[in-house]
Design an enzyme around this catalytic site. Sequence first.
Site, mmCIF file in Angstrom:
data_model
loop_
_atom_site.group_PDB
_atom_site.id
_atom_site.type_symbol
_atom_site.label_atom_id
_atom_site.label_comp_id
_atom_site.label_asym_id
_atom_site.label_seq_id
_atom_site.Cartn_x
_atom_site.Cartn_y
_atom_site.Cartn_z
ATOM 1 N N ASP A 1 0.798 -1.004 0.150
ATOM 2 C CA ASP A 1 0.109 -0.062 0.006
ATOM 3 C C ASP A 1 0.681 1.178 0.175
ATOM 4 O OD1 ASP A 1 -2.414 1.540 0.142
ATOM 5 O OD2 ASP A 1 -2.397 1.277 2.440
ATOM 6 N N GLY B 1 -8.135 7.817 7.238
ATOM 7 C CA GLY B 1 -8.330 8.270 8.497
ATOM 8 C C GLY B 1 -9.873 8.597 8.682
ATOM 9 N N ASN C 1 -10.226 0.460 -0.114
ATOM 10 C CA ASN C 1 -9.132 0.165 0.915
ATOM 11 C C ASN C 1 -9.855 0.645 2.346
ATOM 12 O OD1 ASN C 1 -7.584 -0.246 -1.314
ATOM 13 N ND2 ASN C 1 -5.872 1.269 -0.623
HETATM 14 P P1 13P Z 1 -8.730 4.390 5.919
HETATM 15 O O1 13P Z 1 -7.711 4.028 6.770
HETATM 16 O O2 13P Z 1 -9.391 5.699 6.106
HETATM 17 O O3 13P Z 1 -9.722 3.205 5.927
HETATM 18 O O4 13P Z 1 -7.876 4.141 4.490
HETATM 19 C C1 13P Z 1 -7.363 3.026 4.158
HETATM 20 C C2 13P Z 1 -6.432 3.192 2.932
HETATM 21 O O5 13P Z 1 -7.037 3.998 2.061
HETATM 22 C C3 13P Z 1 -5.276 2.487 2.807
HETATM 23 O O6 13P Z 1 -4.496 2.934 1.539
#
Ligand code: 13P
Length: 287
Positions: free
Chosen positions: A84, A178, A229
């Site tokens: 990621d 977040g 995600n």
């Molecule tokens: P969140 O932490 O907001 O769920 O986002 C996750 C994300 O986009 C990982 O790349």
Amino acid sequence: MFVNAKEMLKKAAKERYAVAQININNLEWTKAALTTAQEMNSPLILGVTGGAAKYMGGFSTVAAMAAAMDKSLKITVPVAIHLDHGSYDECLACIDAGFTSIMFDGSHFPFEENVAKTKEMIALARKNNMTLEAEVGAIGGEEDGVIGAGDVADPAECKTIADLGVDFLAAGIGNIHGVYPDNWAGLNFDVLKQVADLTGGLPLVLHGGTGIPIEMIQKAISLGVAKINVNTECQLAFAAATRKYIEAGSDQKGKGFDPRKLLAPGADAIKAVCKEKFELFGSAGKA
Ligand code: 13P
């Protein structure tokens, strides 16, 4: 079954549902995501940030742990292990470590540099039978030290990057990592639609899946988002369940201090989030 993410996302884009990328932080997280995917017959992408990999002992440790667990638990649904928001060097490390998929995040570079580096990564990913995600328009907020401005992507730039041959594309459309602030403006569907029209069926990726209202998730999927995600939501659920266990004094009763007991409510809470996402995103039953 460990695979790259090509077929699962092609199918998702075609049939209009999204595969969840569940970011993992440790063994409990990995097991919760894998077993829930299997129970719900859903494809799954395990997301790993550079920070999470460092915490777990390095990319090779994570890849080996996840692959061995996939085998030992006899997981038959397709599972990709995906870097990621990778830097150039992290992508190279994951190619070596046995990941099946990588995200090269060049969104913070000048566009020409993002194009050149993404192109290089596509060639390396192909050679190693891995899939590659690229990013245009930085996702806002902070995730494991990766800080983004929350840009809205330029659709023409998205087309240029898509035409390089990426397997899936993350375009910033006002989404952030977040928890969303109260005054968040929401997703920019005009831009998402333009990107989808210009990239003709390429699976699109929505980062920052935590806290996006259900109607926005459904609309994004209807416009071509095929991967969403989720990270923070599992962390919040794990923390709340663990807090409850300790505040109830359960760790002080009998053998309640045993980590297999202490961490169980948190793991169950992650499973519940995964189940909810597989249902909401429409991937349940699609493995
Ligand atoms: P969140 O932490 O907001 O769920 O986002 C996750 C994300 O986009 C990982 O790349």
